[in-house]
Design an enzyme around this catalytic site. Structure first.
Site, PDB file in Angstrom:
ATOM      1  N   LYS A  17       6.625  22.826 -14.914  1.00  0.00           N
ATOM      2  CA  LYS A  17       5.756  21.904 -14.724  1.00  0.00           C
ATOM      3  C   LYS A  17       5.412  21.769 -13.193  1.00  0.00           C
ATOM      4  CE  LYS A  17       4.336  17.342 -15.274  1.00  0.00           C
ATOM      5  NZ  LYS A  17       4.315  15.821 -15.775  1.00  0.00           N
ATOM      6  N   GLU A  42      -5.691  17.897 -11.417  1.00  0.00           N
ATOM      7  CA  GLU A  42      -6.120  18.259 -12.865  1.00  0.00           C
ATOM      8  C   GLU A  42      -7.770  18.401 -12.926  1.00  0.00           C
ATOM      9  OE1 GLU A  42      -4.229  15.614 -15.524  1.00  0.00           O
ATOM     10  OE2 GLU A  42      -5.327  16.236 -17.262  1.00  0.00           O
ATOM     11  N   ARG A  52      -3.785  22.142 -14.765  1.00  0.00           N
ATOM     12  CA  ARG A  52      -2.859  20.866 -15.319  1.00  0.00           C
ATOM     13  C   ARG A  52      -3.239  20.502 -16.590  1.00  0.00           C
ATOM     14  NH1 ARG A  52      -0.682  16.114 -11.254  1.00  0.00           N
ATOM     15  NH2 ARG A  52       0.906  15.244 -13.144  1.00  0.00           N
ATOM     16  N   HIS A 111       7.043   9.213 -27.968  1.00  0.00           N
ATOM     17  CA  HIS A 111       6.195   9.985 -27.395  1.00  0.00           C
ATOM     18  C   HIS A 111       6.585  11.496 -27.913  1.00  0.00           C
ATOM     19  CE1 HIS A 111       3.624  11.108 -24.250  1.00  0.00           C
ATOM     20  NE2 HIS A 111       4.685  12.201 -23.931  1.00  0.00           N
ATOM     21  N   LYS A 146       2.120  11.442 -11.207  1.00  0.00           N
ATOM     22  CA  LYS A 146       1.197  10.710 -12.133  1.00  0.00           C
ATOM     23  C   LYS A 146       2.168   9.389 -12.502  1.00  0.00           C
ATOM     24  CE  LYS A 146      -1.752  13.705 -14.704  1.00  0.00           C
ATOM     25  NZ  LYS A 146      -2.284  14.026 -16.014  1.00  0.00           N
ATOM     26  N   ASN A 161      -1.641  18.794 -21.396  1.00  0.00           N
ATOM     27  CA  ASN A 161      -1.834  17.784 -22.490  1.00  0.00           C
ATOM     28  C   ASN A 161      -1.851  18.439 -23.730  1.00  0.00           C
ATOM     29  OD1 ASN A 161      -2.457  15.657 -20.351  1.00  0.00           O
ATOM     30  ND2 ASN A 161      -4.000  16.880 -19.878  1.00  0.00           N
ATOM     31  N   HIS A 176      -1.203  16.027 -26.607  1.00  0.00           N
ATOM     32  CA  HIS A 176      -1.179  14.874 -26.112  1.00  0.00           C
ATOM     33  C   HIS A 176      -2.648  13.967 -26.397  1.00  0.00           C
ATOM     34  CE1 HIS A 176       2.141  16.025 -24.074  1.00  0.00           C
ATOM     35  NE2 HIS A 176       2.380  14.801 -23.532  1.00  0.00           N
ATOM     36  N   GLU A 190       8.572  18.119 -25.358  1.00  0.00           N
ATOM     37  CA  GLU A 190       7.867  18.595 -24.153  1.00  0.00           C
ATOM     38  C   GLU A 190       8.168  19.963 -23.749  1.00  0.00           C
ATOM     39  OE1 GLU A 190       5.354  16.895 -23.096  1.00  0.00           O
ATOM     40  OE2 GLU A 190       5.768  15.022 -23.106  1.00  0.00           O
ATOM     41  N   ARG A 206       0.828  -1.286  -0.081  1.00  0.00           N
ATOM     42  CA  ARG A 206      -0.152  -0.074  -0.035  1.00  0.00           C
ATOM     43  C   ARG A 206       0.742   1.372  -0.138  1.00  0.00           C
ATOM     44  NH1 ARG A 206      -3.101  -2.757   4.034  1.00  0.00           N
ATOM     45  NH2 ARG A 206      -4.883  -3.652   3.101  1.00  0.00           N
ATOM     46  N   HIS A 239      -1.355  10.992 -27.851  1.00  0.00           N
ATOM     47  CA  HIS A 239      -1.590   9.230 -27.412  1.00  0.00           C
ATOM     48  C   HIS A 239      -2.319   8.427 -28.298  1.00  0.00           C
ATOM     49  CE1 HIS A 239      -0.695  10.695 -22.908  1.00  0.00           C
ATOM     50  NE2 HIS A 239       0.315  10.483 -23.574  1.00  0.00           N
TER      51      HIS A 239
HETATM   52  N1  LIG Z   1       4.170  10.622 -15.412  1.00  0.00           N
HETATM   53  C1  LIG Z   1       3.875  11.599 -16.183  1.00  0.00           C
HETATM   54  O1  LIG Z   1       3.574  12.695 -15.887  1.00  0.00           O
HETATM   55  C2  LIG Z   1       4.565  11.468 -17.659  1.00  0.00           C
HETATM   56  C3  LIG Z   1       4.646  12.792 -18.445  1.00  0.00           C
HETATM   57  C4  LIG Z   1       5.496  12.542 -19.454  1.00  0.00           C
HETATM   58  C5  LIG Z   1       5.797  11.275 -20.146  1.00  0.00           C
HETATM   59  N2  LIG Z   1       5.337  10.296 -19.578  1.00  0.00           N
HETATM   60  C6  LIG Z   1       5.777   8.966 -19.896  1.00  0.00           C
HETATM   61  O2  LIG Z   1       7.195   8.798 -20.019  1.00  0.00           O
HETATM   62  C7  LIG Z   1       7.573   8.109 -21.099  1.00  0.00           C
HETATM   63  C8  LIG Z   1       8.523   8.709 -22.088  1.00  0.00           C
HETATM   64  O3  LIG Z   1       9.682   9.020 -21.443  1.00  0.00           O
HETATM   65  P1  LIG Z   1      11.229   8.770 -22.054  1.00  0.00           P
HETATM   66  O4  LIG Z   1      11.204   9.149 -23.560  1.00  0.00           O
HETATM   67  O5  LIG Z   1      12.266   9.212 -21.062  1.00  0.00           O
HETATM   68  O6  LIG Z   1      11.028   6.942 -22.173  1.00  0.00           O
HETATM   69  P2  LIG Z   1      12.206   5.912 -21.888  1.00  0.00           P
HETATM   70  O7  LIG Z   1      12.147   5.697 -20.396  1.00  0.00           O
HETATM   71  O8  LIG Z   1      11.651   4.849 -22.873  1.00  0.00           O
HETATM   72  O9  LIG Z   1      13.446   6.461 -22.298  1.00  0.00           O
HETATM   73  C9  LIG Z   1      13.847   6.561 -23.657  1.00  0.00           C
HETATM   74  C10 LIG Z   1      14.996   5.589 -24.183  1.00  0.00           C
HETATM   75  O10 LIG Z   1      16.031   6.155 -23.711  1.00  0.00           O
HETATM   76  C11 LIG Z   1      17.012   5.458 -22.710  1.00  0.00           C
HETATM   77  N3  LIG Z   1      17.729   6.276 -21.932  1.00  0.00           N
HETATM   78  C12 LIG Z   1      17.099   6.861 -20.962  1.00  0.00           C
HETATM   79  N4  LIG Z   1      18.118   7.607 -20.310  1.00  0.00           N
HETATM   80  C13 LIG Z   1      19.286   7.153 -21.011  1.00  0.00           C
HETATM   81  C14 LIG Z   1      20.477   7.544 -20.719  1.00  0.00           C
HETATM   82  N5  LIG Z   1      20.886   8.340 -19.612  1.00  0.00           N
HETATM   83  N6  LIG Z   1      21.314   6.848 -21.471  1.00  0.00           N
HETATM   84  C15 LIG Z   1      21.160   6.115 -22.249  1.00  0.00           C
HETATM   85  N7  LIG Z   1      19.954   5.714 -22.373  1.00  0.00           N
HETATM   86  C16 LIG Z   1      18.918   6.141 -21.996  1.00  0.00           C
HETATM   87  C17 LIG Z   1      15.845   4.372 -22.513  1.00  0.00           C
HETATM   88  O11 LIG Z   1      16.624   3.150 -22.132  1.00  0.00           O
HETATM   89  C18 LIG Z   1      14.950   4.200 -23.315  1.00  0.00           C
HETATM   90  O12 LIG Z   1      15.494   3.174 -24.612  1.00  0.00           O
HETATM   91  C19 LIG Z   1       6.363   7.543 -21.785  1.00  0.00           C
HETATM   92  O13 LIG Z   1       6.018   6.284 -21.145  1.00  0.00           O
HETATM   93  C20 LIG Z   1       5.259   8.516 -21.238  1.00  0.00           C
HETATM   94  O14 LIG Z   1       3.942   8.047 -21.005  1.00  0.00           O
HETATM   95  C21 LIG Z   1       4.958  10.348 -18.041  1.00  0.00           C
HETATM   96 ZN   LIG Z   2       4.193  13.951 -22.811  1.00  0.00          ZN
END
Ligand SMILES: NC(=O)c1ccc[n+]([C@@H]2O[C@H](COP(=O)([O-])OP(=O)(O)OC[C@H]3O[C@@H](n4cnc5c(N)ncnc54)[C@H](O)[C@@H]3O)[C@@H](O)[C@H]2O)c1
Ligand SMILES: [Zn+2]
Length: 339
Positions: free
Chosen positions: A214, A224, A228, A249, A130, A232, A235, A172, A108, A239
């Site tokens: 942010k 939200e 907030r 993304h 989130k 989006n 998005h 972003e 939990r 999405h």
């Molecule tokens: N929670 C939220 O509010 C929120 C907001 C925006 C995006 N997201 C989510 O984030 C994700 C996208 O984030 P992302 O692009 O960072 O994705 P990711 O974690 O898949 O990273 C992208 C790629 O880069 C690699 N990588 C990351 N850092 C590295 C480093 N320092 N050295 C070498 N390789 C590295 C990872 O292994 C992966 O292959 C999506 O799933 C999206 O939905 C969440």
């Molecule tokens: Zn995003």
């Protein structure tokens, strides 16, 4: 190095900008802490994990699913994790989403923190509480809202970030500029990706500025109800495209922002679409795309921003000023079918 604390409804998050992973020892006891990372981040930065219990996951959005959470929970049981355990997600948005979600549900709720290692993670995904996973083509359909205890930036991780992931993260940043910060939009126009990649102080400043945009929005509207929603921008359509067309993304939301600009022209009288598209293009991100409108609309209807027959769509009045407008699904379907 800069420390900032943001207070949320029932907790607060400490931000350690440009501190370095060495500082983690001050925030979490290595004996009762488990780092969760992915194979890419781990392989390129192995020595930085020395001295920490580390769980290394397969990399990629396709692993941001419930099966991965189940697997983590089994490993946590095997490692005898208990309520005193801290989980730290060290990676991109996939890793921070997964870590925050697993930490929210195991027993939990465990204490957790993040060390985002991608630009996207630093400016966006790690912030705001989130935490979720994908279900089939539905992005982030299941999850929790729970704030991390801390977010620590170690800019050295960016040295191993692939070029395509730099571009991904700038989507972003462009989003933040469009909805909130015309001065930053102008700076991005004047500078280039190369400029930020080549100068430590430039990327540090830009990353912090975006993280603060942010965090401030989330602080004012954690659950939200209003402001907030602006985050989006790009998005809703983005999405719907993302998992169907195997776009990153950043690419998906760039296309989403392009079409949101055109919808804005019709509904708010927005006149600066060309400027936005030129900036997206300058940072090597896509603008227009051909897609199956019926299929995409079917997925888009399931978007979490839908309320009955209305969709809250983020539009621009001008650069730096995003607004949320409620559009009926019917009207939206008509606009999309005319693209
Ligand atoms: N929670 C939220 O509010 C929120 C907001 C925006 C995006 N997201 C989510 O984030 C994700 C996208 O984030 P992302 O692009 O960072 O994705 P990711 O974690 O898949 O990273 C992208 C790629 O880069 C690699 N990588 C990351 N850092 C590295 C480093 N320092 N050295 C070498 N390789 C590295 C990872 O292994 C992966 O292959 C999506 O799933 C999206 O939905 C969440
Ligand atoms: Zn995003």
């Amino acid at each position: 190095m800069k420390k900032l604390t943001y207070k949320f409804s029932n907790t607060s998050t400490d931000f350690y900008f440009a501190y370095g992973i060495g500082h983690l020892k001050k925030l979490a006891d290595p004996a009762s802490t488990i780092l969760i990372t992915d194979e890419n981040v781990y392989n390129a930065n192995e020595k930085r994990f020395k001295g920490w219990n580390t769980m290394v996951l397969q990399a990629g959005e396709e692993f941001k699913i419930q099966a991965t959470i189940d697997n983590i929970i089994e490993q946590l049981i095997a490692m005898e994790a208990d309520r005193k355990t801290t989980l730290v997600g060290v990676g991109g948005g996939v890793i921070t989403d997964i870590t925050g979600y697993a930490a929210s549900v195991y027993m939990r709720g465990l204490r957790f923190g993040f060390i985002p290692t991608s630009v996207l993670g630093m400016v966006d995904a790690s912030i705001g509480g989130k935490n979720g996973i994908d279900v089939g083509v539905y992005k982030n359909l299941v999850g929790t809202i729970r704030q991390p205890a801390f977010i620590l930036h170690d800019m050295v991780f960016l040295n191993s970030l692939p070029q395509a992931e730099w571009e991904n993260g700038f989507a972003e940043i462009i989003k933040h500029a469009c909805i909130k910060d015309v001065a930053m939009f102008n700076e991005l126009e004047a500078k280039s990706l190369k400029h930020y990649q080549g100068r430590q102080t430039a990327i540090c400043d830009l990353v912090q500025r975006n993280a603060i945009i942010k965090a401030a929005v989330v602080k004012r509207d954690e659950f939200e109800k209003g402001e907030r929603r602006l985050l989006n921008f790009g998005h809703t359509l983005g999405h719907a495209l993302e998992n169907q067309y195997e776009l990153s993304h950043g690419q998906a939301i760039s296309i989403g922002m392009t079409y949101a600009c055109h919808i804005s022209e019709q509904l708010t009288g927005f006149k600066e679409t060309e400027k936005v598209l030129t900036l997206i293009d300058k940072y090597n991100l896509p603008t227009y795309a051909s897609f199956n409108k019926e299929k995409v609309f079917d997925v888009l209807k399931m978007d979490k921003k839908r309320e009955r027959k209305e969709m809250n769509y983020v539009l621009l009045e001008k650069i730096g000023k995003g607004v949320v407008k409620s559009i009926s699904l019917k009207q939206l379907e008509k606009i999309i079918s005319n693209f």
